[in-house]
Design an enzyme around this catalytic site. Structure first.
Site, PDB file in Angstrom:
ATOM      1  N   GLU A   1      -3.143  -2.107 -10.251  1.00  0.00           N
ATOM      2  CA  GLU A   1      -1.855  -2.692 -10.261  1.00  0.00           C
ATOM      3  C   GLU A   1      -1.835  -3.972 -10.212  1.00  0.00           C
ATOM      4  O   GLU A   1      -1.102  -4.869 -10.997  1.00  0.00           O
ATOM      5  CB  GLU A   1      -0.601  -2.008  -9.348  1.00  0.00           C
ATOM      6  CG  GLU A   1      -0.447  -0.520  -9.713  1.00  0.00           C
ATOM      7  CD  GLU A   1       0.439   0.242  -8.913  1.00  0.00           C
ATOM      8  OE1 GLU A   1       0.019   0.184  -7.478  1.00  0.00           O
ATOM      9  OE2 GLU A   1       1.519   0.329  -9.215  1.00  0.00           O
TER      10      GLU A   1
ATOM     11  N   ALA B   1      -3.926   0.498  -2.322  1.00  0.00           N
ATOM     12  CA  ALA B   1      -2.978   0.062  -1.011  1.00  0.00           C
ATOM     13  C   ALA B   1      -3.917   0.628   0.129  1.00  0.00           C
ATOM     14  O   ALA B   1      -4.923   1.650  -0.178  1.00  0.00           O
ATOM     15  CB  ALA B   1      -1.595   0.870  -1.054  1.00  0.00           C
TER      16      ALA B   1
ATOM     17  N   GLY C   1      -3.103   0.438  -6.205  1.00  0.00           N
ATOM     18  CA  GLY C   1      -2.388  -0.944  -6.016  1.00  0.00           C
ATOM     19  C   GLY C   1      -3.932  -2.034  -6.664  1.00  0.00           C
ATOM     20  O   GLY C   1      -3.256  -3.075  -6.984  1.00  0.00           O
TER      21      GLY C   1
ATOM     22  N   GLU D   1      -2.623   7.550  -7.172  1.00  0.00           N
ATOM     23  CA  GLU D   1      -1.753   7.677  -6.369  1.00  0.00           C
ATOM     24  C   GLU D   1      -0.968   9.279  -6.353  1.00  0.00           C
ATOM     25  O   GLU D   1      -0.863   9.736  -5.210  1.00  0.00           O
ATOM     26  CB  GLU D   1      -0.288   6.850  -6.497  1.00  0.00           C
ATOM     27  CG  GLU D   1      -0.727   5.365  -6.053  1.00  0.00           C
ATOM     28  CD  GLU D   1      -1.389   4.755  -7.408  1.00  0.00           C
ATOM     29  OE1 GLU D   1      -1.983   5.316  -8.420  1.00  0.00           O
ATOM     30  OE2 GLU D   1      -1.238   3.310  -7.319  1.00  0.00           O
TER      31      GLU D   1
HETATM   32  N1  T1G Z   1      -7.233   2.749   1.928  1.00  0.00           N
HETATM   33  C1  T1G Z   1      -7.987   2.736   3.055  1.00  0.00           C
HETATM   34  N2  T1G Z   1      -9.074   3.371   3.518  1.00  0.00           N
HETATM   35  C2  T1G Z   1      -9.959   3.776   2.176  1.00  0.00           C
HETATM   36  C3  T1G Z   1      -9.306   3.744   0.827  1.00  0.00           C
HETATM   37  C4  T1G Z   1      -7.819   3.265   0.969  1.00  0.00           C
HETATM   38  N3  T1G Z   1      -7.248   3.112  -0.203  1.00  0.00           N
HETATM   39  N4  T1G Z   1     -10.055   4.255   0.133  1.00  0.00           N
HETATM   40  C5  T1G Z   1     -10.929   4.580   0.761  1.00  0.00           C
HETATM   41  N5  T1G Z   1     -11.039   4.170   2.082  1.00  0.00           N
HETATM   42  C6  T1G Z   1     -12.195   4.168   3.077  1.00  0.00           C
HETATM   43  C7  T1G Z   1     -12.433   5.640   3.346  1.00  0.00           C
HETATM   44  O1  T1G Z   1     -11.629   6.481   4.241  1.00  0.00           O
HETATM   45  C8  T1G Z   1     -13.686   5.655   3.971  1.00  0.00           C
HETATM   46  O2  T1G Z   1     -13.683   5.148   5.104  1.00  0.00           O
HETATM   47  C9  T1G Z   1     -14.587   4.435   3.171  1.00  0.00           C
HETATM   48  O3  T1G Z   1     -13.350   3.767   2.676  1.00  0.00           O
HETATM   49  C10 T1G Z   1     -15.498   4.983   2.017  1.00  0.00           C
HETATM   50  O4  T1G Z   1     -14.629   5.781   1.064  1.00  0.00           O
HETATM   51  C11 T1G Z   1       0.962   0.679  -4.152  1.00  0.00           C
HETATM   52  C12 T1G Z   1       0.614   3.129  -2.870  1.00  0.00           C
HETATM   53  C13 T1G Z   1     -12.448   3.930  -3.483  1.00  0.00           C
HETATM   54  C14 T1G Z   1     -13.580   6.130  -5.037  1.00  0.00           C
HETATM   55  O5  T1G Z   1      -6.277   6.549  -3.997  1.00  0.00           O
HETATM   56  O6  T1G Z   1     -10.603   7.505  -4.311  1.00  0.00           O
HETATM   57  O7  T1G Z   1      -2.674   2.140  -3.914  1.00  0.00           O
HETATM   58  O8  T1G Z   1     -14.770   7.115   6.272  1.00  0.00           O
HETATM   59  O9  T1G Z   1     -16.161   7.588   1.646  1.00  0.00           O
HETATM   60  O10 T1G Z   1     -16.887   8.243  -1.956  1.00  0.00           O
HETATM   61  O11 T1G Z   1       0.616   1.932  -6.146  1.00  0.00           O
HETATM   62  O12 T1G Z   1     -12.561   6.221  -1.391  1.00  0.00           O
HETATM   63  O13 T1G Z   1     -16.290   4.834   5.825  1.00  0.00           O
HETATM   64  O14 T1G Z   1     -14.264   4.953   7.588  1.00  0.00           O
HETATM   65  O15 T1G Z   1     -14.346   7.902  -0.177  1.00  0.00           O
HETATM   66  O16 T1G Z   1     -17.377   5.899  -2.470  1.00  0.00           O
HETATM   67  C15 T1G Z   1      -4.690   4.538  -4.162  1.00  0.00           C
HETATM   68  C16 T1G Z   1      -8.747   6.304  -2.507  1.00  0.00           C
HETATM   69  C17 T1G Z   1      -4.066   4.092  -2.795  1.00  0.00           C
HETATM   70  C18 T1G Z   1      -8.274   5.475  -3.738  1.00  0.00           C
HETATM   71  C19 T1G Z   1     -14.501   5.411  -3.070  1.00  0.00           C
HETATM   72  N6  T1G Z   1      -6.230   4.242  -4.070  1.00  0.00           N
HETATM   73  N7  T1G Z   1     -10.060   6.041  -2.272  1.00  0.00           N
HETATM   74  O17 T1G Z   1     -15.115   6.559  -2.840  1.00  0.00           O
HETATM   75  O18 T1G Z   1     -16.054   6.401  -0.592  1.00  0.00           O
HETATM   76  S1  T1G Z   1      -2.370   4.555  -2.943  1.00  0.00           S
HETATM   77  C20 T1G Z   1      -6.545   5.563  -3.735  1.00  0.00           C
HETATM   78  C21 T1G Z   1     -11.182   6.754  -3.181  1.00  0.00           C
HETATM   79  C22 T1G Z   1      -1.810   3.011  -3.604  1.00  0.00           C
HETATM   80  C23 T1G Z   1       0.055   1.718  -5.010  1.00  0.00           C
HETATM   81  C24 T1G Z   1      -0.242   2.848  -4.058  1.00  0.00           C
HETATM   82  C25 T1G Z   1     -12.355   6.523  -2.582  1.00  0.00           C
HETATM   83  C26 T1G Z   1     -13.478   5.604  -3.695  1.00  0.00           C
HETATM   84  P1  T1G Z   1     -14.934   5.599   6.556  1.00  0.00           P
HETATM   85  P2  T1G Z   1     -15.313   6.949   0.608  1.00  0.00           P
HETATM   86  P3  T1G Z   1     -16.673   6.983  -1.870  1.00  0.00           P
END
Ligand code: T1G
Length: 697
Positions: free
Chosen positions: A105, A63, A102, A125
């Site tokens: 999912e 998400a 997500g 999450e």
């Molecule tokens: N949403 C918005 N921005 C995101 C994002 C996300 N989920 N993930 C990464 N970014 C942005 C980050 O801030 C950065 O921005 C750029 O992307 C590169 O990220 C319904 C509710 C994917 C492994 O927890 O683990 O789904 O600084 O520097 O080291 O059940 O990002 O460039 O402007 O980290 O290569 C679940 C979180 C969400 C994944 C990539 N998903 N992200 O790592 O790059 S909750 C997560 C990561 C959800 C559902 C629920 C990592 C990455 P900027 P980065 P990276």
């Protein structure tokens, strides 16, 4: 058609493509685009199978976290996933990069999943204080069974595609690197073989197998220690359990209730703040993104002690050759032996292979001569905290090292400008403060001197990323950001014990707040002789340094864990602190000598005096520009000292408590305790008078 999701048929395959950089996060535009593209695919009579894939670096990574805390715009993700799952045509998800949250999912809502071997999948999450809120807790167990689903969902760990195949999460893995070709080929096979729509929600054999078991109670018991103080991991278990006690639709309702509870928790706010803060600190205000960065292909380290050895490991771990210099051969031999033992321990735990142990050891050279530094790109000095010694070393480095080599000190408190003054190249001098154990702790506090060049600042920030550290660029003052605040907390902790609290009471207040260990247990770990020697140095320099019961411990040879006795005592091979009546007597005698009548002290007073003095100091650090933003201070404390990420860091936590509450307490202690540390920060007073927070800065 939204510009982030497109539909195009290729042969009998209807291809739905998401293109929403940087990570194809499932923001509103993507969710509505996915629905529109699905409708187009359903209506396309010539499309026999639909294929969902993403452009760019990764399949959907979850998400859009930036939407959290704001009203969710329809369609919600569960609704989108339901539509895919109820599609009358088979839908294939083709996964590359990191299919997370997500994103995974959504793939679980499809009928088949194919992944590149290089892909990783996960439901992280829980690391954001949440739980999978779009069916992950109901669909994943139907593929993997309860135990594996519980492990993956409560840890948030990623699994590599081959392991996901073994677990039944994906149906095929391909060694190729062209996700579109792999996806099309798999979708074509589904069409050719006439494979049916296969909804994960209808798979029941794994559910039947776990009915009536007490595994959920057992799993909760196992979580109690690991997830101490956390909220969402236990909600994850409740949600997964619902997959085994309720119908799919009722399980989805239960998941939604639990997800909503997590979304409302302050821990979610703290963890998401920490997630973005960890990334923001790499964007240094005033340092242009395109600042040139020097190549660091070889590193010199002065000192092969605990810090020098740990620092060397960071570079060897990423294939950068290191030369360690000491004054005596036996110090080099001892340092290398410790490094090897650390690597062997990691190999025993399966974290690295034996071959990697040898590869890394081969990258660590040793020498007794500075001449071996003449070609290195970066030298990091990691010797005893004595300014005279450091200046002598930097003068020598200035003579030996090539032009453009960066000269860094691992000093934890001393003046970078004074160290730089010993060289002709102050623009190449910088602080790189590692945290002990340097091969484990994530924080690298990069300290800019007044003359440190932009290129050198950008380079040491890039080095942090290269060696998998979280780098924070801070200004030059005694103790920089982390230790300057730690010293204030330590002084209050000592004063509280002098006044009547016990070390264990102070430590418990801090561990109850969420720190991995308290002030005094941490002193025992670092060695209380370190502080003793610094106090001795200050006395020798003519400063008036207060007597301390800690000194009496050191004078009795109680140096901490390394002597199995310090503030606490330690049994053979154990790091568990045990209260020692000997120490309690030393403290009582010290109070008597000082004419102090001990008083009972509440936990609340301990919490306020240890924590609010830090927040007040953090405000002063911001005022002085030693830290650029409150989030820099938060990241320093989360990654350097184990401040609980679920509270977001000390400054975020202060905002949540209310700065007016903090200021009122600071003024109370200004009267009751006195001292510069309780002088209210003018910035704190200004924010309170304007009704603002640190986050507003
Ligand atoms: N949403 C918005 N921005 C995101 C994002 C996300 N989920 N993930 C990464 N970014 C942005 C980050 O801030 C950065 O921005 C750029 O992307 C590169 O990220 C319904 C509710 C994917 C492994 O927890 O683990 O789904 O600084 O520097 O080291 O059940 O990002 O460039 O402007 O980290 O290569 C679940 C979180 C969400 C994944 C990539 N998903 N992200 O790592 O790059 S909750 C997560 C990561 C959800 C559902 C629920 C990592 C990455 P900027 P980065 P990276």
């Amino acid at each position: 058609m939204s510009e982030v999701v497109s539909y195009r048929r290729q042969g009998v395959i209807g291809v739905i493509t998401v293109n929403y950089p940087p990570v194809n996060a499932l923001g509103h535009a993507v969710r509505s685009g996915l629905l529109a593209a699905l409708e187009q695919g359903q209506a396309d009579a010539d499309a026999k199978v639909l294929l969902l894939l993403c452009e760019g670096r990764t399949f959907m990574a979850g998400a859009d976290i930036r939407e959290f805390g704001k009203p969710m715009q329809a369609p919600g993700l569960p609704q989108v996933i339901d539509a895919y799952e109820n599609c009358r045509k088979p839908v294939v998800a083709a996964i590359h990069g990191t299919a997370l949250g997500g994103g995974l999912e959504t793939a679980l809502g499809c009928h088949y999943r194919v992944a590149l071997a290089s892909a990783k999948l996960g439901l992280p999450e829980v690391k954001l204080g949440l739980l999978p809120g779009a069916g992950g807790t109901q669909r994943l167990p139907r593929l993997t069974g309860a135990q594996k689903a519980l492990e993956l969902i409560t840890s948030g760990d990623f699994v590599a595609a081959p392991q996901a195949l073994a677990l039944g999460i994906v149906d095929a893995v391909d060694a190729g690197d062209d996700i579109k070709a792999v996806g099309l080929a798999f979708a074509q096979s589904v069409a050719d073989e006439g494979k049916p729509v296969r909804r994960v929600r209808d798979l029941s054999d794994k559910v039947e197998a776990a009915k009536g078991s007490d595994m959920f109670e057992q799993f909760r018991a196992g979580l109690a220690k690991k997830a101490r103080g956390l909220f969402s991991p236990f909600k994850c278990v409740d949600a997964v359990e619902a997959a085994f006690t309720l119908s799919f639709d009722d399980g989805m309702k239960r998941e939604r209730e639990l997800f909503t509870e997590c979304m409302a928790s302050p821990q979610r706010a703290g963890l998401i703040h920490a997630f973005f803060a960890e990334r923001e600190v790499a964007k240094v205000p005033g340092l242009a993104k395109d600042t040139p960065v020097r190549d660091i292909d070889s590193v010199g380290i002065i000192g092969a002690g605990t810090m020098g050895g740990g620092i060397a490991m960071n570079f060897a771990n990423v294939g950068i050759p290191v030369t360690m210099v000491e004054v005596k051969q036996e110090a080099l031999d001892k340092g290398l032996a410790i490094i090897r033992r650390n690597y062997e321990n990691s190999a025993k735990k399966g974290r690295i292979s034996q071959a990697q142990v040898e590869e890394r050891m081969a990258l660590i050279n040793t020498s007794l001569s500075y001449d071996d530094f003449k070609d290195v790109d970066l030298v990091i000095e990691a010797v005893f905290e004595n300014m005279a010694i450091k200046k002598e070393i930097f003068a020598k480095l200035d003579e030996v090292c090539k032009p453009g080599a960066i000269l860094a000190s691992n000093t934890s408190t001393l003046d970078i400008d004074e160290i730089a003054s010993a060289t002709q190249r102050p623009e190449d001098v910088v602080g790189m403060h590692f945290f002990s154990p340097a091969n484990v702790m994530k924080l690298l506090e990069n300290v800019r001197g007044s003359k440190t060049s932009a290129e050198v600042k950008a380079t040491v920030m890039a080095v942090a990323k290269t060696i998998n550290k979280v780098g924070v660029l801070v200004g030059n003052c005694h103790g920089f950001v982390g230790n300057r605040m730690l010293h204030k907390r330590g002084a209050e902790a000592m004063a509280l014990v002098n006044e009547g609290a016990s070390p264990q009471q102070v430590d418990k207040v801090l561990t109850d707040l969420g720190y991995p260990m308290g002030q005094f247990a941490m002193s025992d770990l670092a060695g209380i002789d370190v502080g003793y020697r610094i106090r001795e140095e200050r006395r020798k320099a003519g400063e008036t340094v207060e007597a301390s019961w800690m000194d009496k411990l050191v004078e009795q040879g109680r140096l901490g864990q390394k002597t199995q006795a310090g503030v606490y005592k330690y049994e053979d091979g154990s790091r568990t602190p045990i209260v020692d009546p000997v120490v309690e007597q030393i403290i009582a005698d010290f109070r008597a000598e000082q004419g102090i009548t001990p008083r009972a002290i509440s936990d609340q007073e301990i919490l306020e005096r240890c924590m609010y003095v830090m927040i007040n100091e953090g405000a002063k650090i911001l005022e002085e520009g030693i830290a650029d933003r409150a989030l820099d201070v938060d990241v320093v404390w989360i990654y350097g000292y184990g401040f609980p990420a679920y509270r977001g860091g000390p400054m975020f936590w202060a905002d949540q408590l209310g700065l007016d509450t903090i200021l009122a307490a600071v003024k109370t202690y200004q009267d009751r305790v006195g001292g510069a540390q309780w002088q209210p920060s003018p910035l704190l007073e200004k924010l309170v008078s304007e009704g603002k927070t640190f986050a507003d800065l």
